[in-house]
Motif scaffolding. Structure first.
Motif, PDB file in Angstrom:
ATOM      1  N   ALA A   3       0.808  -1.219   0.000  1.00  0.00           N
ATOM      2  CA  ALA A   3       0.000   0.000   0.000  1.00  0.00           C
ATOM      3  C   ALA A   3       0.841   1.269   0.000  1.00  0.00           C
ATOM      4  O   ALA A   3       0.439   2.289  -0.575  1.00  0.00           O
ATOM      5  CB  ALA A   3      -0.940   0.000   1.205  1.00  0.00           C
ATOM      6  N   GLU A   4       2.017   1.227   0.616  1.00  0.00           N
ATOM      7  CA  GLU A   4       2.857   2.417   0.732  1.00  0.00           C
ATOM      8  C   GLU A   4       3.956   2.481  -0.335  1.00  0.00           C
ATOM      9  O   GLU A   4       4.769   3.410  -0.331  1.00  0.00           O
ATOM     10  CB  GLU A   4       3.498   2.478   2.121  1.00  0.00           C
ATOM     11  CG  GLU A   4       2.514   2.498   3.278  1.00  0.00           C
ATOM     12  CD  GLU A   4       1.731   3.793   3.372  1.00  0.00           C
ATOM     13  OE1 GLU A   4       2.163   4.796   2.756  1.00  0.00           O
ATOM     14  OE2 GLU A   4       0.687   3.807   4.049  1.00  0.00           O
ATOM     15  N   ILE A   5       3.992   1.509  -1.235  1.00  0.00           N
ATOM     16  CA  ILE A   5       5.038   1.471  -2.254  1.00  0.00           C
ATOM     17  C   ILE A   5       4.632   2.360  -3.428  1.00  0.00           C
ATOM     18  O   ILE A   5       3.591   2.158  -4.045  1.00  0.00           O
ATOM     19  CB  ILE A   5       5.294   0.029  -2.737  1.00  0.00           C
ATOM     20  CG1 ILE A   5       5.709  -0.857  -1.561  1.00  0.00           C
ATOM     21  CG2 ILE A   5       6.358   0.017  -3.831  1.00  0.00           C
ATOM     22  CD1 ILE A   5       6.968  -0.420  -0.853  1.00  0.00           C
ATOM     23  N   ARG A   6       5.468   3.347  -3.706  1.00  0.00           N
ATOM     24  CA  ARG A   6       5.147   4.289  -4.780  1.00  0.00           C
ATOM     25  C   ARG A   6       6.430   4.904  -5.321  1.00  0.00           C
ATOM     26  O   ARG A   6       7.518   4.717  -4.766  1.00  0.00           O
ATOM     27  CB  ARG A   6       4.222   5.387  -4.253  1.00  0.00           C
ATOM     28  CG  ARG A   6       4.800   6.179  -3.094  1.00  0.00           C
ATOM     29  CD  ARG A   6       3.835   7.266  -2.629  1.00  0.00           C
ATOM     30  NE  ARG A   6       2.615   6.701  -2.103  1.00  0.00           N
ATOM     31  CZ  ARG A   6       2.444   6.396  -0.814  1.00  0.00           C
ATOM     32  NH1 ARG A   6       3.432   6.598   0.041  1.00  0.00           N
ATOM     33  NH2 ARG A   6       1.314   5.900  -0.391  1.00  0.00           N
ATOM     34  N   GLY A   7       6.304   5.638  -6.414  1.00  0.00           N
ATOM     35  CA  GLY A   7       7.446   6.329  -6.990  1.00  0.00           C
ATOM     36  C   GLY A   7       8.417   5.373  -7.656  1.00  0.00           C
ATOM     37  O   GLY A   7       8.044   4.330  -8.201  1.00  0.00           O
ATOM     38  N   LYS A   8       9.681   5.730  -7.612  1.00  0.00           N
ATOM     39  CA  LYS A   8      10.740   4.905  -8.176  1.00  0.00           C
ATOM     40  C   LYS A   8      11.063   3.787  -7.184  1.00  0.00           C
ATOM     41  O   LYS A   8      11.437   4.048  -6.039  1.00  0.00           O
ATOM     42  CB  LYS A   8      11.982   5.748  -8.446  1.00  0.00           C
ATOM     43  CG  LYS A   8      13.094   5.017  -9.173  1.00  0.00           C
ATOM     44  CD  LYS A   8      14.266   5.951  -9.467  1.00  0.00           C
ATOM     45  CE  LYS A   8      15.385   5.206 -10.207  1.00  0.00           C
ATOM     46  NZ  LYS A   8      16.541   6.110 -10.477  1.00  0.00           N
TER      47      LYS A   8
END
Length: 340
Positions: free
Chosen positions: A78-83
């Motif tokens: 859920a908190e994994i985002r961006g590069k």
């Protein structure tokens, strides 16, 4: 100080530490109450919720394939985002126990803007510098996506807040370029750490080969390759620096497959695994997932687990878990949730 050759490194690491007694298994396994995986989707009574309290969630599947790996990841991303950096151990040339490339390829393909990351090693051999490391990546089939050797351009210091021994650790200089970190770990034994789980994967795996790995192995402050509890505490220091850096944007997956007593850094000389494959785990809590992995090994009703347990205990490997707890890196109490 001149570099150890890989052969000398493995020979030194393989010496069993003297004077370490084997603690009773009942005293070592503290994570998951009755060890009964709860089937997700079933109703949970108020009493069960109360008993769970603030336990961390660890998701489990007995199946080891890409579909189930993705299913686990979706529970904790859920908190994994961006590069996104995907840290895994890509192994020495022709290593027989590394994670299946096809499984990792399918997994990586569904994480947008993701890159596999690795770092050079502190000992000699096929991954001791970037050029040779890239040759090894090609030999082992890690060619389906970009692989960033994060210390190719040097290192950068990550602070260790409240650590046991280290105030900072030199990580590959590319690591801060990533917003999130997915730690995909082949759980197995380790010649110096006793076992290699999520902590070992980041604490040593993200440290730069020329500086950081020498700090974690004790060469900088102690002038020698340290072992036992001191080494576990140094790993915990390094792991804490990485976990603090990424905060909530880090997650962990352990694959309990082909669990040799030796790390994938042993390459083709690794002992043939004797313990049966168990499955895969996922969590946002590094301590909970490594605790659960160790618990599953200890609680396996199969005598073939003895070699791996002996490797863990003879190296004081369980100190990894208590060290992480003392540094506040996670929760050793967990709820095991089956997705099968």
């Amino acid at each position: 100080m001149s570099d150890f050759s890989r052969r000398k490194f493995m020979k030194m690491a393989g010496v069993t530490l003297a004077g370490i007694g084997l603690t009773g298994i009942s005293d070592l396994v503290s994570g998951c109450g009755d060890q009964q995986a709860k089937k997700e989707g079933n109703s949970v009574s108020a009493k069960a919720v109360a008993e769970t309290g603030d336990k961390s969630r660890v998701y489990f599947t007995k199946h080891i394939d890409a579909d189930h790996l993705i299913q686990l990841y979706e529970k904790v991303n859920a908190e994994i985002r961006g590069k996104v950096a995907i840290k895994l151990h890509t192994g020495e040339p022709h290593g027989p126990n590394i994670l299946p490339r096809d499984m990792v390829q399918t997994f990586q393909a569904q994480i947008p803007n993701s890159t596999i990351i690795e770092a050079n090693v502190a000992y000699g051999g096929a991954r001791s510098n970037t050029a040779r490391h890239r040759e090894t990546l090609s030999v082992n089939g890690w060619t389906f996506c970009p692989v960033d050797i994060i210390d190719e351009d040097g290192d950068v210091n990550f602070p260790v807040n409240g650590g046991f021994h280290l105030n900072e650790v030199a990580m590959g200089s590319h690591l801060p370029e990533y917003d999130s970190l997915v730690v995909l770990t082949h759980f197995k034994g380790h010649a110096m750490g006793g076992f290699g789980g999520s902590l070992k994967n980041i604490a040593i795996g993200c440290a730069s080969g020329k500086v950081g790995k020498r700090q974690v192995h004790g060469l900088v402050d102690y002038g020698k390759w340290v072992t036992g509890g001191l080494f576990m505490e140094l790993m915990a220091d390094s792991g804490k620096a990485i976990c603090d850096h990424f905060g909530k944007q880090i997650t962990f997956l352990n694959v309990l497959r082909r669990m040799s007593v030796d790390c994938d850094c042993a390459g083709t000389s690794a002992a043939e695994p004797v313990i049966p494959d168990i499955g895969m785990l996922a969590s946002t809590d590094i301590l909970a997932i490594d605790q659960a992995s160790v618990d599953m090994v200890y609680n396996l009703e199969d005598s073939r687990k003895r070699d791996l347990i002996e490797r863990i205990e003879s190296r004081e490997g369980l100190r990894q878990l208590t060290a992480m707890k003392e540094l506040g890196m996670g929760n050793s109490q967990y709820e095991l949730i089956s997705v099968d």
